[in-house]
Design an enzyme around this catalytic site. Structure first.
Site, short mmCIF file in Angstrom:
data_model
loop_
_atom_site.label_atom_id
_atom_site.label_comp_id
_atom_site.label_asym_id
_atom_site.label_seq_id
_atom_site.Cartn_x
_atom_site.Cartn_y
_atom_site.Cartn_z
N HIS A 150 -44.83 9.37 -14.17
CA HIS A 150 -45.61 8.97 -15.34
C HIS A 150 -45.39 7.51 -15.72
O HIS A 150 -45.86 7.08 -16.78
CB HIS A 150 -45.29 9.88 -16.53
N LEU A 324 -0.56 3.08 8.24
CA LEU A 324 0.30 2.48 9.26
C LEU A 324 1.14 3.54 9.97
O LEU A 324 1.76 4.39 9.35
CB LEU A 324 1.22 1.45 8.59
N PHE A 355 -7.91 -0.40 6.40
CA PHE A 355 -7.69 -1.48 5.45
C PHE A 355 -7.77 -2.83 6.15
O PHE A 355 -7.17 -3.05 7.20
CB PHE A 355 -6.32 -1.33 4.78
N LYS A 390 7.78 1.91 4.64
CA LYS A 390 7.47 0.69 5.37
C LYS A 390 8.73 -0.16 5.45
O LYS A 390 9.74 0.10 4.75
CB LYS A 390 6.34 -0.08 4.69
N GLY A 401 1.68 1.10 -1.62
CA GLY A 401 0.26 1.43 -1.50
C GLY A 401 -0.01 2.89 -1.76
O GLY A 401 -1.02 3.25 -2.38
N GLU A 405 -2.36 4.73 -4.55
CA GLU A 405 -3.37 5.72 -4.20
C GLU A 405 -3.18 7.01 -4.99
O GLU A 405 -4.16 7.66 -5.39
CB GLU A 405 -3.34 5.98 -2.70
#
Length: 478
Positions: A150, A324, A355, A390, A401, A405
């Site tokens: 319309h 990783l 990433f 890490k 990281g 998350e």
């Protein structure tokens, strides 16, 4: 949730998953956003005609009366549309929920831009069709088409609003009629905020019914059960209630299943459940490892590969950033299972978001990663956290990281499932969840014993596969 609405949720979810779902929005869908209904929109028009808008039932004729009295000049009617709908208002929760789903077809008789705004806010591309000429063009990489049969508030002079507009519609907008007729045949619609008093739609539904008779596709329509208004007499209320029931009965001719709600919030609850169940089929896997003790790299990689295969075999869509050390093993197992199932539609089973690494400026890289995470984590309904370590100058530390998350997943209402037995950040997150589950509203309390069980150390990582599978199955069923 009422039985018939639950059945709608189940049925419409299947259509969404099969990419056969469509939505039709009427004026009632926009009123909660702060927009006026047709009666309020045309109040200035009625006032100029010295008519009481409360006594008018044929508003299309009212608009026509004004155009007639103005020497066929539409300026006042067009201005009424601009004044009523030109304001900057925010989409409702229902618009936002619909935009979250992979629905590619939207129809509306509304002039406002609420649904296309919601689609764009989800990072999707909306292809808007408010004129016949636009139907011949296709916007590149579109996610959804919004048919505004319309017209559009930005072009009020072309809006379908008068009796003359409706009478000529089959000739001026025949392409819209044909397109909607095709969609009603091939897609399952849910009508929201629509009164079924529009003559154009009635004509289209009738064409489909006559053609397909007892083989029409089933559709759904939400209605609020008629309630007595303060100024109504008992006789007026009874008349309105009987009329609503007769209208609902008549919709069966078009194979439209009416869904009666006592409050509009029940529509939102139904849409929330569809979104929740749809997202529950996608699992975000957050994992990374630079060291693999005490199991060794070979066993960790084997476990991740088997996990990926198991998730795909259980009909989950796997979303991952290829963490990783272990992400590629998860991806490999998932991909192998996709090919074993003879289903080569990889995108339907895997959402892979590696990433970007080669950004020299640390601040820019972190900002890019933040935007990246926020872009794809909310597409899932479950978040699984594994390992998470890490090296920092040859020192093993927890993966920050993964912590981020976890926070983003919590903010977006994902079901959080850290597997503490895998150690490191996953263990840290599991301990946090176990110690204070009330801090995470989206976490179902009855999952707590299972998360505790998955936090106990294991000698062989393969011992975790069946408990993870059972836990995910439990979550999806809930």
């Amino acid at each position: 949730m009422k039985k018939d609405i639950k059945l709608f949720v189940d049925a419409f979810l299947k259509e969404v998953q099969a990419q056969n779902a469509a939505v039709f929005l009427g004026a009632g869908a926009s009123v909660p956003a702060g927009f006026v209904d047709w009666k309020e929109l045309l109040t200035p028009v009625a006032q100029e005609l010295s008519l009481d808008i409360e006594l008018e039932s044929d508003l299309v004729a009212l608009a026509q009366f004004h155009v007639n009295s103005s020497g066929m000049n539409r300026h006042v009617v067009s201005q009424a549309i601009l004044d009523a709908l030109g304001r900057n208002v925010h989409p409702t929760e229902n618009h936002k929920l619909l935009a979250k789903l992979p629905i590619s077809t939207f129809w509306t008789t509304n002039y406002d831009s609420l649904i296309e705004t919601s689609i764009r806010d989800e990072g999707k591309i909306a292809d808007i069709k408010h004129s016949v000429k636009q139907l011949a063009n296709t916007r590149s990489k579109r996610d959804a088409v919004v048919y505004k049969m319309h017209g559009d508030v930005e072009h009020p002079q072309d809006a379908i609003i008068t009796k003359d507009d409706y009478e000529k519609y089959y000739r001026t907008h025949g392409a819209f009629i044909n397109t909607l007729s095709g969609d009603l045949v091939s897609k399952t619609f849910v009508f929201i905020g629509f009164s079924f008093s529009d003559p154009n739609l009635d004509y289209i539904l009738s064409r489909v019914r006559v053609t397909f008779e007892n083989h029409q596709r089933r559709h759904f329509a939400f209605f609020r059960k008629r309630q007595k208004m303060a100024e109504e007499s008992e006789a007026e209320f009874k008349h309105a209630s009987v009329r609503q029931n007769l209208m609902i009965e008549d919709l069966k001719r078009f194979n439209i299943k009416a869904l009666l709600v006592d409050d509009y919030s029940e529509i939102t609850q139904a849409l929330e459940e569809i979104v929740r169940q749809y997202r529950a089929n996608t699992i975000f896997v957050s994992s990374s490892a630079s060291v693999f003790e005490p199991w060794g790299e070979k066993e960790v990689v084997t476990f991740m590969r088997q996990l990926g295969s198991m998730l795909i075999d259980d009909s989950f869509r796997v979303a991952t950033g290829l963490g990783l050390g272990v992400g590629n093993a998860l991806f490999t197992g998932s991909l192998e299972q996709v090919y074993r199932s003879l289903d080569k539609h990889i995108d339907e089973h895997l959402l892979i978001r590696p990433f970007p690494q080669f950004v020299d400026d640390d601040h820019e890289r972190q900002k890019l990663w933040e935007d990246y995470r926020r872009g794809f984590i909310p597409s899932a309904g479950i978040a699984l956290f594994l390992f998470g370590n890490k090296l920092d100058n040859e020192r093993v530390i927890n993966a920050d990281g993964m912590l981020r998350e976890f926070e983003i997943a919590a903010e977006n209402g994902l079901v959080l499932l850290p597997v503490g037995a895998t150690g490191y950040t996953a263990k840290l997150l599991a301990d946090r969840l176990i110690s204070d589950p009330s801090a995470f509203p989206s976490f179902p309390r009855d999952l707590l014993p299972k998360v505790v069980e998955l936090s106990k150390p294991v000698k062989d990582l393969r011992e975790l596969l069946q408990p993870i599978k059972d836990l995910l199955t439990f979550v999806r069923k809930k």
